[in-house]
Design an enzyme around this catalytic site. Structure first.
Site, PDB file in Angstrom:
ATOM      1  N   LYS A   1       0.836  -1.202   0.000  1.00 37.74           N
ATOM      2  CA  LYS A   1       0.000   0.000   0.000  1.00 37.74           C
ATOM      3  C   LYS A   1       0.871   1.253   0.000  1.00 37.74           C
ATOM      4  CE  LYS A   1      -3.458   2.331   2.813  1.00 37.74           C
ATOM      5  NZ  LYS A   1      -4.357   2.275   3.963  1.00 37.74           N
TER       6      LYS A   1
ATOM      7  N   GLU B   1      10.525  -4.611   4.467  1.00 38.29           N
ATOM      8  CA  GLU B   1      10.611  -6.028   4.071  1.00 38.29           C
ATOM      9  C   GLU B   1      10.302  -6.176   2.577  1.00 38.29           C
ATOM     10  OE1 GLU B   1       8.952  -4.851   6.691  1.00 38.29           O
ATOM     11  OE2 GLU B   1       8.943  -6.269   8.384  1.00 38.29           O
TER      12      GLU B   1
ATOM     13  N   GLY C   1      -4.816  -1.865   5.049  1.00 42.20           N
ATOM     14  CA  GLY C   1      -4.031  -3.008   4.575  1.00 42.20           C
ATOM     15  C   GLY C   1      -4.718  -4.341   4.843  1.00 42.20           C
ATOM     16  N   ARG C   2      -5.235  -4.503   6.062  1.00 36.45           N
ATOM     17  CA  ARG C   2      -5.824  -5.800   6.427  1.00 36.45           C
ATOM     18  C   ARG C   2      -7.232  -5.980   5.854  1.00 36.45           C
ATOM     19  NH1 ARG C   2      -4.694  -2.451  10.490  1.00 36.45           N
ATOM     20  NH2 ARG C   2      -6.320  -1.607  11.854  1.00 36.45           N
TER      21      ARG C   2
ATOM     22  N   GLU D   1      -4.735  -6.720  14.783  1.00 35.29           N
ATOM     23  CA  GLU D   1      -4.217  -5.395  14.411  1.00 35.29           C
ATOM     24  C   GLU D   1      -5.336  -4.353  14.525  1.00 35.29           C
ATOM     25  OE1 GLU D   1      -2.495  -4.219  10.355  1.00 35.29           O
ATOM     26  OE2 GLU D   1      -0.665  -4.751  11.401  1.00 35.29           O
TER      27      GLU D   1
ATOM     28  N   HIS E   1      -5.093 -33.283  17.938  1.00 34.01           N
ATOM     29  CA  HIS E   1      -3.994 -34.124  18.439  1.00 34.01           C
ATOM     30  C   HIS E   1      -2.859 -33.262  18.985  1.00 34.01           C
ATOM     31  CE1 HIS E   1      -5.829 -37.782  16.863  1.00 34.01           C
ATOM     32  NE2 HIS E   1      -6.298 -36.961  15.946  1.00 34.01           N
TER      33      HIS E   1
ATOM     34  N   LYS F   1       9.555  -1.078  14.098  1.00 35.43           N
ATOM     35  CA  LYS F   1      10.143  -0.753  12.791  1.00 35.43           C
ATOM     36  C   LYS F   1      11.260   0.274  12.961  1.00 35.43           C
ATOM     37  CE  LYS F   1       5.819  -1.063  10.117  1.00 35.43           C
ATOM     38  NZ  LYS F   1       4.887  -0.309   9.276  1.00 35.43           N
TER      39      LYS F   1
END
Ligand code: F6P
Length: 553
Positions: free
Chosen positions: A214, A220, A276-277, A362, A393, A517
């Protein structure tokens, strides 16, 4: 001003509606689901809802009609409907960033009008969808060629957070609908191993990189995109001119895209009113559109829209996202539940819970209200889970016999995906039998008397007893289709919205990710060059020194 602050009202936990719920919780005490079911034989029928293709059973919750009524009153008192309507109208309800919150406009029909600052955003949404479709058609038909003239056979999406989790999750979920002759990879981690593993067996001449960001400033993503460009140009033995045929960008930031060297003709735009999410049905979904094709992508958007309309118009009594949001408030604020498990009984939903972690945590991982005042009530839960039956399990032991209250969602489908061969498709009944069995065991447990009656030695009875009373929602649909996936995600998006509205927090900012960050940027030179970081605490300084020693620097 929205929500509780709108009328200068009192804090959430001083509202009469909150106090009424607290008193009601006291009155209910440790009432057991066994008792609730025994007293109301029609409970399963009454406490279920159908929305589009989703059937929701919420009968296995620790609620009565009175609980639900009081919860709805809390929703009314906290202005959930008003905030919802403001969101759909395009008002700037993300108050700390001064932005509208309009992921719902991304799936609105072309005839809809949704205005931000007096400007209808829907035509631009559909223009980008058409541009995406044209691009996908070109790639899928082989008309779009790489630098050496070969057609594209590999698609690598590079992005992180919302620019990765949505398309990566949906790609897995809809595998059965994907073009099986194309290879799709999703790279997010700045650990070079992620890109290495994604491209090591690919031919650069046949590889398309989709750089999804965005902001186009996320370290990253830009680091991985730069390495991917080096890999491509080295592999092709070509210069910068090859980038145009192998790199496209998904972003709101044309300037940064151009700075990186991607032609802005190859950029697919979205807007600051898409969080973003909440972005994977914007241009961020390009890799998914390539995988499932434009028609399936539009079906998925229609699924989102169906639940948007339900959330916007259904009365509180029948409003599924509202109900799920309220149940979460009931457990988080009145039962001390700290977490919420999402347990899909579908291997295709292997990334579903990870996707929901960003969506929920978030959004609602906040401890100050919309005005920056500390809240004195619990906010968002820890969301976790993996597909059944694997979790059974591993950690179900704790849900069944541990000391914690963990509400859970069990999600399943009546039919396996169509392409499974008959022998594998037959396993579906066993999968679903496990889903139903878990809901039953969690709710009703097994009493000491029942255990003893089986002849279990007395000293083992406590170990083999299941307290039960663990609440679950069961969500069932016929099949996991693009539309159903859209419906499911929209259901959770609006659930998270409802909770944020009640807790009076801004669910649409994420300032909590910033500090790490900034510190990483300060620490990195110390790792590489051994430079001193002013003000670094003693523990981190010692770790930095140890790291340098272990790296032989
Ligand atoms: O760091 C958090 C975050 O801002 C998320 O909200 C977002 O989805 C992710 O980073 C990626 O951001 P971008 O799409 O701008 O690269």
């Amino acid at each position: 001003m929205y929500g509780l602050n709108a009328a200068g009202r009192t804090a959430l936990d001083r509202l009469p509606e909150w106090k009424a719920l607290a008193e009601h919780r006291e009155e209910l005490g440790e009432v057991h689901l066994r008792e609730l079911f025994a007293n109301a034989p029609d409970r399963a029928a009454r406490y279920s809802l159908t929305v589009g293709d989703l059937h929701l059973d919420y009968s296995k919750h620790l609620v009565t009609d009175e609980t639900l009524r009081l919860l709805r009153e809390l929703a009314a008192a906290t202005g959930v409907a008003e905030l919802r309507d403001a969101m759909f109208r395009g008002e700037k309800i993300n108050n700390t960033e001064g932005r509208a919150v309009l992921h719902t406009a991304l799936r609105a029909p072309e005839s809809a009008v949704v205005e931000v600052d007096g400007h209808n955003v829907v035509p631009a949404v559909h223009a980008v969808l058409r541009k995406m479709q044209v691009f996908c058609d070109r790639v899928l038909s082989g008309d779009w060629k790489g630098h050496t003239g070969k057609r594209i056979r590999n698609v690598v999406n590079i992005g992180i957070g919302g620019s990765d989790l949505g398309p990566a999750m949906a790609y897995e979920a809809l595998r059965a609908f994907t073009a099986r002759d194309l290879t799709f990879r999703f790279v997010s981690n700045v650990d070079g191993a992620d890109l290495h593993e994604a491209v090591r067996d690919l031919d650069p001449a046949e590889t398309l990189f989709i750089i999804a960001s965005k902001t186009f400033t996320t370290i990253e993503t830009i680091t991985n995109a730069t390495s991917a460009r080096n890999w491509l140009l080295t592999g092709l033995g070509a210069g910068q001119e090859a980038v145009a045929k192998h790199f496209v960008a998904l972003s709101t930031n044309a300037e940064k895209v151009a700075e990186f060297g991607i032609d802005t003709d190859n950029m697919f735009e979205f807007w600051d009113w898409v969080g973003g999410r909440y972005s994977y049905d914007s241009a961020i979904g390009l890799s998914l559109m390539l995988a499932i094709g434009p028609d399936c992508f539009r079906e998925m958007l229609a699924g989102f829209h169906l639940v948007d309309e339900h959330f916007r118009t259904a009365p509180f009594e029948e409003n599924a996202p509202l109900l799920l949001g309220l149940l979460g408030v009931w457990y988080g604020n009145f039962h001390d539940a700290q977490s919420h498990a999402v347990l899909p009984y579908s291997h295709y939903l292997s990334k579903f819970t990870a996707y929901l972690q960003q969506l929920d945590m978030e959004s609602n991982g906040k401890s100050v209200d919309r005005d920056g005042r500390p809240v004195s009530w619990q906010t968002g839960p820890v969301v976790w889970g993996t597909p059944g039956t694997n979790g059974q399990h591993a950690y179900y032991q704790l849900i069944h016999q541990g000391t914690k209250t963990i509400p859970a969602d069990l999600i399943g489908f009546a039919r396996p995906v169509a392409e499974l061969e008959p022998g594998l498709a037959a396993q579906h009944d066993l999968l679903m039998a496990n889903l139903f069995a878990q809901g039953q065991a969690l709710a009703f447990g097994k009493t000491a008397e029942e255990v003893a009656a089986e002849g279990v030695p007395e000293e083992l009875v406590p170990h083999k007893t299941f307290r039960g009373n663990h609440p679950t929602t069961t969500i069932l649909a016929t099949e996991l289709t693009p539309s159903v996936l859209g419906q499911l995600i929209a259901l959770y998006e609006h659930k998270v919205f409802v909770q944020g509205a009640i807790w009076n927090i801004d669910s649409f900012d994420q300032w909590g990710v910033e500090l790490g960050k900034v510190l990483a940027k300060r620490v990195e030179p110390a790792l590489v060059e051994g430079t001193e970081v002013p003000g670094l605490d003693a523990s981190t300084a010692a770790l930095v020194a140890k790291y340098r020693e272990l790296r032989g620097r």
